[in-house]
Design a protein around this motif. Structure first.
Motif, mmCIF file in Angstrom:
data_model
loop_
_atom_site.group_PDB
_atom_site.id
_atom_site.type_symbol
_atom_site.label_atom_id
_atom_site.label_comp_id
_atom_site.label_asym_id
_atom_site.label_seq_id
_atom_site.Cartn_x
_atom_site.Cartn_y
_atom_site.Cartn_z
ATOM 1 N N ALA B 35 0.832 -1.205 0.000
ATOM 2 C CA ALA B 35 0.000 0.000 0.000
ATOM 3 C C ALA B 35 0.863 1.251 0.000
ATOM 4 O O ALA B 35 0.570 2.239 -0.672
ATOM 5 C CB ALA B 35 -0.936 -0.018 1.214
ATOM 6 N N GLU B 36 1.943 1.180 0.757
ATOM 7 C CA GLU B 36 2.860 2.323 0.817
ATOM 8 C C GLU B 36 3.516 2.549 -0.551
ATOM 9 O O GLU B 36 3.571 3.673 -1.059
ATOM 10 C CB GLU B 36 3.916 2.063 1.904
ATOM 11 C CG GLU B 36 5.093 3.018 1.911
ATOM 12 C CD GLU B 36 4.664 4.470 2.121
ATOM 13 O OE1 GLU B 36 3.678 4.682 2.849
ATOM 14 O OE2 GLU B 36 5.296 5.385 1.532
ATOM 15 N N ALA B 37 3.991 1.458 -1.139
ATOM 16 C CA ALA B 37 4.699 1.584 -2.417
ATOM 17 C C ALA B 37 3.785 2.113 -3.520
ATOM 18 O O ALA B 37 4.217 2.908 -4.363
ATOM 19 C CB ALA B 37 5.267 0.225 -2.820
ATOM 20 N N TRP B 38 2.540 1.690 -3.486
ATOM 21 C CA TRP B 38 1.641 2.115 -4.565
ATOM 22 C C TRP B 38 1.221 3.578 -4.403
ATOM 23 O O TRP B 38 0.545 4.114 -5.267
ATOM 24 C CB TRP B 38 0.415 1.181 -4.655
ATOM 25 C CG TRP B 38 0.768 -0.090 -5.369
ATOM 26 C CD1 TRP B 38 1.654 -1.015 -4.954
ATOM 27 C CD2 TRP B 38 0.287 -0.530 -6.637
ATOM 28 N NE1 TRP B 38 1.763 -2.027 -5.873
ATOM 29 C CE2 TRP B 38 0.923 -1.755 -6.915
ATOM 30 C CE3 TRP B 38 -0.612 -0.021 -7.563
ATOM 31 C CZ2 TRP B 38 0.693 -2.479 -8.086
ATOM 32 C CZ3 TRP B 38 -0.858 -0.745 -8.726
ATOM 33 C CH2 TRP B 38 -0.205 -1.959 -8.989
ATOM 34 N N LEU B 44 3.889 4.294 -10.974
ATOM 35 C CA LEU B 44 3.109 4.525 -12.201
ATOM 36 C C LEU B 44 3.824 4.011 -13.447
ATOM 37 O O LEU B 44 3.212 3.847 -14.504
ATOM 38 C CB LEU B 44 2.809 6.019 -12.348
ATOM 39 C CG LEU B 44 1.888 6.620 -11.281
ATOM 40 C CD1 LEU B 44 1.839 8.139 -11.410
ATOM 41 C CD2 LEU B 44 0.494 6.021 -11.395
ATOM 42 N N GLN B 45 5.137 3.763 -13.291
ATOM 43 C CA GLN B 45 5.870 3.204 -14.438
ATOM 44 C C GLN B 45 5.285 1.865 -14.878
ATOM 45 O O GLN B 45 5.452 1.452 -16.030
ATOM 46 C CB GLN B 45 7.353 3.019 -14.065
ATOM 47 C CG GLN B 45 8.102 4.330 -13.882
ATOM 48 C CD GLN B 45 8.046 5.212 -15.134
ATOM 49 O OE1 GLN B 45 8.252 4.738 -16.245
ATOM 50 N NE2 GLN B 45 7.743 6.487 -14.946
ATOM 51 N N LEU B 46 4.620 1.198 -13.958
ATOM 52 C CA LEU B 46 3.990 -0.083 -14.317
ATOM 53 C C LEU B 46 2.947 0.102 -15.415
ATOM 54 O O LEU B 46 2.588 -0.842 -16.113
ATOM 55 C CB LEU B 46 3.327 -0.706 -13.078
ATOM 56 C CG LEU B 46 4.275 -1.266 -12.010
ATOM 57 C CD1 LEU B 46 3.496 -1.555 -10.731
ATOM 58 C CD2 LEU B 46 4.959 -2.530 -12.522
ATOM 59 N N ALA B 79 2.154 13.397 -10.893
ATOM 60 C CA ALA B 79 3.027 12.604 -11.764
ATOM 61 C C ALA B 79 2.213 11.869 -12.830
ATOM 62 O O ALA B 79 2.617 11.774 -13.993
ATOM 63 C CB ALA B 79 3.815 11.604 -10.926
ATOM 64 N N GLY B 80 1.075 11.377 -12.425
ATOM 65 C CA GLY B 80 0.237 10.640 -13.366
ATOM 66 C C GLY B 80 -0.248 11.508 -14.507
ATOM 67 O O GLY B 80 -0.261 11.093 -15.670
ATOM 68 N N ARG B 81 -0.615 12.696 -14.165
ATOM 69 C CA ARG B 81 -1.122 13.589 -15.221
ATOM 70 C C ARG B 81 -0.020 13.922 -16.220
ATOM 71 O O ARG B 81 -0.290 14.124 -17.405
ATOM 72 C CB ARG B 81 -1.718 14.840 -14.589
ATOM 73 C CG ARG B 81 -2.964 14.491 -13.744
ATOM 74 C CD ARG B 81 -3.795 15.680 -13.443
ATOM 75 N NE ARG B 81 -4.352 16.254 -14.668
ATOM 76 C CZ ARG B 81 -5.245 17.221 -14.702
ATOM 77 N NH1 ARG B 81 -5.698 17.713 -13.578
ATOM 78 N NH2 ARG B 81 -5.703 17.701 -15.833
ATOM 79 N N GLN B 82 1.217 13.980 -15.714
ATOM 80 C CA GLN B 82 2.344 14.183 -16.636
ATOM 81 C C GLN B 82 2.445 13.032 -17.635
ATOM 82 O O GLN B 82 2.908 13.204 -18.757
ATOM 83 C CB GLN B 82 3.659 14.246 -15.843
ATOM 84 C CG GLN B 82 3.735 15.349 -14.811
ATOM 85 C CD GLN B 82 3.867 16.721 -15.456
ATOM 86 O OE1 GLN B 82 4.641 16.875 -16.392
ATOM 87 N NE2 GLN B 82 3.109 17.692 -14.992
ATOM 88 N N LEU B 83 2.013 11.870 -17.198
ATOM 89 C CA LEU B 83 2.071 10.680 -18.068
ATOM 90 C C LEU B 83 0.796 10.504 -18.886
ATOM 91 O O LEU B 83 0.645 9.509 -19.589
ATOM 92 C CB LEU B 83 2.302 9.420 -17.202
ATOM 93 C CG LEU B 83 3.612 9.363 -16.412
ATOM 94 C CD1 LEU B 83 3.597 8.204 -15.432
ATOM 95 C CD2 LEU B 83 4.801 9.223 -17.376
ATOM 96 N N GLY B 244 3.796 -8.751 -6.099
ATOM 97 C CA GLY B 244 4.665 -9.410 -7.067
ATOM 98 C C GLY B 244 5.121 -8.458 -8.160
ATOM 99 O O GLY B 244 6.271 -8.493 -8.601
ATOM 100 N N MET B 245 4.215 -7.612 -8.589
ATOM 101 C CA MET B 245 4.570 -6.653 -9.647
ATOM 102 C C MET B 245 5.661 -5.705 -9.151
ATOM 103 O O MET B 245 6.585 -5.356 -9.889
ATOM 104 C CB MET B 245 3.331 -5.870 -10.072
ATOM 105 C CG MET B 245 2.342 -6.703 -10.891
ATOM 106 S SD MET B 245 0.726 -5.917 -11.060
ATOM 107 C CE MET B 245 1.125 -4.498 -12.080
ATOM 108 N N LEU B 246 5.574 -5.310 -7.888
ATOM 109 C CA LEU B 246 6.591 -4.399 -7.350
ATOM 110 C C LEU B 246 7.959 -5.057 -7.342
ATOM 111 O O LEU B 246 8.975 -4.421 -7.626
ATOM 112 C CB LEU B 246 6.214 -3.988 -5.917
ATOM 113 C CG LEU B 246 5.054 -3.013 -5.784
ATOM 114 C CD1 LEU B 246 4.701 -2.836 -4.315
ATOM 115 C CD2 LEU B 246 5.411 -1.677 -6.416
ATOM 116 N N GLY B 247 7.971 -6.372 -7.031
ATOM 117 C CA GLY B 247 9.236 -7.081 -6.945
ATOM 118 C C GLY B 247 9.677 -7.688 -8.262
ATOM 119 O O GLY B 247 10.686 -8.390 -8.306
ATOM 120 N N GLY B 248 8.930 -7.456 -9.299
ATOM 121 C CA GLY B 248 9.301 -8.016 -10.601
ATOM 122 C C GLY B 248 9.073 -9.506 -10.705
ATOM 123 O O GLY B 248 9.658 -10.185 -11.558
#
Lengths: 394, 508
Positions: B35-38, B44-46, B79-83, B244-248
């Motif tokens: 939750a913290e990481a998200w 957002l690079q994901l 940051a998201g809006r920049q993307l 899992g996505m965070l850890g690749g």
């Protein structure tokens, strides 16, 4: 060609049987069963040739006219399981159902022989829907059968159907599983009963030929998984599990079981039900479609079974269902005299033997006249049933 | 700012609101880390290179940490809006003043819309200054207040619902013996399409809680079960997958790739959304209150029986000479107890006289017709009127499954438009180009295993068709085999969904 045994062999067999009958009085009726003639025809494909081959075979059996002229004929079809189930991409008639071409040819020839009315009967899985609709859902054109002869009718016999009451058929001699069976009226309102079957195996009874199909003449409103306790249900729900497992008794309105404490083993029970049925509701003409079929079981797939397409290119017909099935078994590479533990009866009793005990007919090839193509030239060995851990069949 | 019907929404649970939710469930430390990481913009690079272009975030819930949540989200939104990512905030405020304050904060932070559960009138909505996406429960929805994009919560996670005849749980698989049903929101989406035309439905369904990662197939099915029927699922990933996505993790990333491929598949075929549902049966109801409950159940069972159907709003159907479902239909199931208006009766009677079939819970056909019965059809009176029939369920709708089966038989299998052989737990949905240029039959597999040896039968003649699958995205030509006044198409094995496109229709 005939396959009659010699007079010496026959008398020898009779002598041995006489001794056996003293020890086992039940065998007396078995020895009194009539010898019969069975026709084997080679027919590589489902095409217009089917009617010619069947016509020749019926002639070899003595012709149909004497049997059906002016009569009402009921034909029990084999359309077991769900209409949407297929072996791989094969339509059901190319694997586990009797092919419409064989049905059409049989109806056509019966009509030509003077049958006054022909009723096509089947008890489709868990439904009271009209048989024509069930056929359509499988991709068939029921109207084709209407054109094969005059006065062709359909009836779903899995429930009361067009009748007002069920017809009771008592088993001569008292029965092996039930004293009698309550069936759809179409099985009594006919002069001639035809079993139109597929040449294939069965996971419970080893083989599914013209006798085993008669298991499906029993309505699930009475003999089904959810039949009421007192009276038949309105709708057929589920399958005939109680016959297999003894999980419940038929409603009180139906003839009772001979002995409610018989084994719960389907390999014991189902062959006896079949033997009872062909004794109580005699088959006058058995026709087996073995042009295209499957090996390994009776449905396109079943948990633990390995089902594969097969192409024997054969038709079998006879006036006695036990003898016809005996010849069909021989064509499949099995011994109709085999007992429990020997393929194809590894886990069941031999229903031909039980029907023979009921006096229905002989399974002894020495007493059966085979006409048409000899067994040795037409044999298409089926592998013994093997069970797999896979669900899906290849 | 306006709502964008092209948004591909995804839930992005993070921040203090998510910490509070996790604490309430005794979540372990790993989940708190997720939750913290998200919450971090770097996550957002994901989304880079994926079709997801709209994130749904918790914005206000009328709780003390609302402001902390909003502050925590501001860098993410920026940051998201920049993307090029849009943000929609979920606001659950009890008081109107709180609502206005929360929405004002959202507008300032860069939210482009808010999801509300409170129904506002037009002036109240306008006063908020942000577009509203109204969210309601799918079993109690008020259709006339839906917003251009509206959301419905559902308790149904799509997938196989396995039962044996005896009610015991069975092994999942595409073709096994036990009777099985598949849970689906497809019919609700079909209803929404009719009851809220030209609007976009976002289905809000979280994956079932599991201690393991949910399978990629399960997510892809959630996407397909909405998109095939015209709605959009708000992508919602379970914690294990997100961790899992965070850890690749390869499994989690594989699932994410499959999810994005499936979304892209439907985005690439967005034109199919304009196709009209095909069906020889029309189901008419107002789909409100109790009627929604029963009509929804009957539709679900019809769908499970592969009956291709069209849904019509009772209040609008057959209202004018050119507005109605008559053409091409063989049967009409009038679900509600309410009798048709005089105009509707007139059109329905004309339909019956021309050979159509109307099934209803009471008789309102011409007087003086003596009802008949069919021996295979229990509980129905059949009134023959010229070339057609009125069929009346004598005791109303008691068993929706039985009504669905009887309806299918009454309309007749001969009038089936499509059928699946070896269906297992697959189902199909037929739609047609507005100008009848082509027909698309989309097939969904609700089991956990691949669907194999499935044959699709359609009531049109065609030598070949295009088979579309999410992976690879290109099409494959499959040969048709003539079969009983139609064509059989043997489908190659597929995991979750595929579509068969048939051109140059030659209906029989």
């Amino acid at each position: 060609m005939t396959m009659k045994c010699s007079r010496r062999e026959f008398l020898g067999a009779m002598g041995m049987s006489a001794g056996a009958c003293i020890a086992q009085p039940g065998l007396i009726r078995a020895q009194l069963v009539p010898a019969s003639r069975v026709a084997v025809g080679v027919c590589p494909e489902y095409n217009r040739n089917v009617v010619d081959v069947l016509s020749t075979m019926f002639d070899q059996l003595g012709g149909l006219e004497g049997l059906v002229r002016g009569k009402t004929v009921a034909i029990k079809l084999n359309m077991t399981g769900n209409a949407t189930d297929r072996l791989q991409y094969l339509t059901p008639e190319m694997s586990h159902w009797v092919h419409p071409q064989v049905i059409w040819a049989t109806v056509h020839l019966l009509g030509n022989a003077g049958a006054q009315r022909i009723r096509l009967l089947e008890s489709p899985w868990a439904t009271a829907e009209p048989l024509q609709d069930f056929m359509i859902s499988a991709g068939w054109r029921p109207e084709d059968f209407l054109n094969a002869a005059s006065r062709v009718e359909f009836e779903n016999t899995n429930y009361l159907g067009n009748g007002k009451t069920y017809s009771t058929f008592m088993v001569p001699g008292g029965g092996m599983m039930c004293k009698g069976y309550d069936l759809n009226h179409s099985y009594s309102e006919c002069d001639v009963f035809v079993s139109l079957a597929k040449l294939k195996q069965h996971l419970t009874t080893g083989i599914t030929l013209s006798m085993k199909y008669c298991f499906g003449i029993t309505p699930c409103t009475i003999y089904g998984d959810k039949a009421p306790e007192d009276e038949p249900g309105l709708l057929p729900l589920g399958g005939r599990g109680p016959f297999h497992s003894g999980s419940r008794l038929p409603p009180k309105s139906a003839p009772p079981l001979v002995n409610p404490n018989v084994p719960k083993d389907g390999g014991y029970r189902v062959p006896r039900v079949v033997a009872d049925l062909v004794a109580a509701r005699p088959v006058h003409l058995a026709v087996i479609d073995g042009i295209y079929t499957e090996t390994g079981g009776e449905l396109p797939y079943k948990v633990g079974a390995v089902i594969k397409p097969a192409h024997p290119g054969l038709l079998v017909a006879g006036r006695n269902c036990v003898s016809t099935d005996a010849v069909a078994m021989a064509l499949m590479g099995f011994d109709p005299m085999a007992g429990r533990g020997t393929p194809p009866f590894q886990t069941c009793d031999n229903m031909l033997a039980l029907a023979e005990q009921q006096g229905v007919g002989t399974r002894d090839l020495r007493h059966i006249e085979v006409v048409g193509t000899p067994i040795t030239k037409a044999r298409f060995p089926f592998p013994p049933i093997v069970k797999s851990s896979q669900n899906r069949l290849g | 700012m306006t709502l964008n019907s092209k948004w591909v929404p995804m839930k992005w649970p993070c921040g203090p609101a998510e910490f509070a939710r996790l604490k309430a469930t005794d979540a372990d430390a790993e989940l708190m880390k997720v939750a913290e990481a998200w919450t971090q913009p770097s996550t957002l690079q994901l989304l880079k290179g994926t079709p997801v272009n709209c994130l749904v975030v918790d914005w206000a819930a009328g709780v003390p940490w609302d402001r902390a949540q909003q502050l925590a989200l501001e860098p993410l939104i920026h940051a998201g809006r920049q993307l090029g990512i849009s943000f929609v905030g979920k606001v659950k405020a009890g008081l109107r003043e709180d609502l206005q304050a929360a929405v004002a904060a959202g507008r300032a932070a860069g939210l482009e819309a808010v999801i509300l559960t409170a129904i506002l009138d037009d002036s109240e909505s306008r006063a908020l200054g942000l577009p509203v996406i109204l969210q309601q429960a799918n079993d109690n929805i008020e259709w006339d207040v839906t917003t251009p994009i509206f959301s419905a919560t559902s308790k149904v996670w799509p997938g196989a619902n396995l039962k044996t005849i005896d009610g015991n749980t069975a092994t999942a698989g595409p073709t096994v013996d036990p009777w099985a049903d598949a849970d689906s929101n497809g019919c609700f989406s079909l209803i929404a399409r009719q009851m809220a035309p030209d609007k976009t439905l976002w289905l809000d369904i979280d994956p079932p809680w599991s201690t393991d990662t949910l399978s990629a197939e399960s997510y892809c099915l959630a996407i397909g079960d909405s998109r095939v029927y015209g709605s959009r699922w708000i992508v919602s990933l379970d914690y294990r997958t997100r961790a899992g996505m965070l850890g690749g993790d390869s499994r989690a990333m594989g699932a994410w790739t499959r999810i994005c491929q499936t979304i892209s598949f439907f985005e690439n075929h967005a034109d199919w959304e304009a196709y009209r549902p095909m069906g020889s049966l029309a189901v008419i109801s107002d789909f409100a209150g109790e009627n929604m409950l029963m009509s929804g159940a009957v539709l679900t069972f019809l769908n499970r029986n592969q009956v291709q159907l069209q849904v019509f709003d009772r209040t609008r159907a057959l209202a004018g000479p050119d507005d109605g479902p008559i053409e091409g239909l063989k049967g009409i199931l009038w679900m509600d107890d309410a009798v048709p208006t005089a105009e509707q009766k007139s059109r329905l009677l004309a339909f019956v006289k021309q050979g159509g079939l109307v099934i209803a819970t009471s008789y309102w056909g011409p007087p003086g017709v003596t009802p008949q019965r069919e021996n295979w059809l229990f509980g129905y009176s059949i009134y023959s009127v010229l070339n057609g029939k009125f069929v009346v369920a004598e005791n109303g709708v008691i068993d929706p499954n039985q009504l669905a089966r009887d309806t299918h038989l009454l309309v007749g299998r001969r009038n089936d438009l499509a059928r699946l052989y070896n269906p297992g737990r697959t189902n199909c949905y037929s739609s047609i180009h507005p100008n009848h240029l082509n027909q698309v039959i989309q097939v969904l597999n609700y089991s956990t295993g691949a669907a194999s040896y499935v044959t699709l039968w359609v009531n049109t003649r065609s030598h070949s068709a295009k088979l579309w699958r999410p992976n690879p995205q290109d099409s494959l030509v499959i040969d048709g085999v003539p079969a009983n006044e139609g064509t059989d198409f043997g489908l190659p094995p597929f995991s979750v969904n595929c579509a068969v496109e048939i051109e140059k229709l030659a209906s029989l």
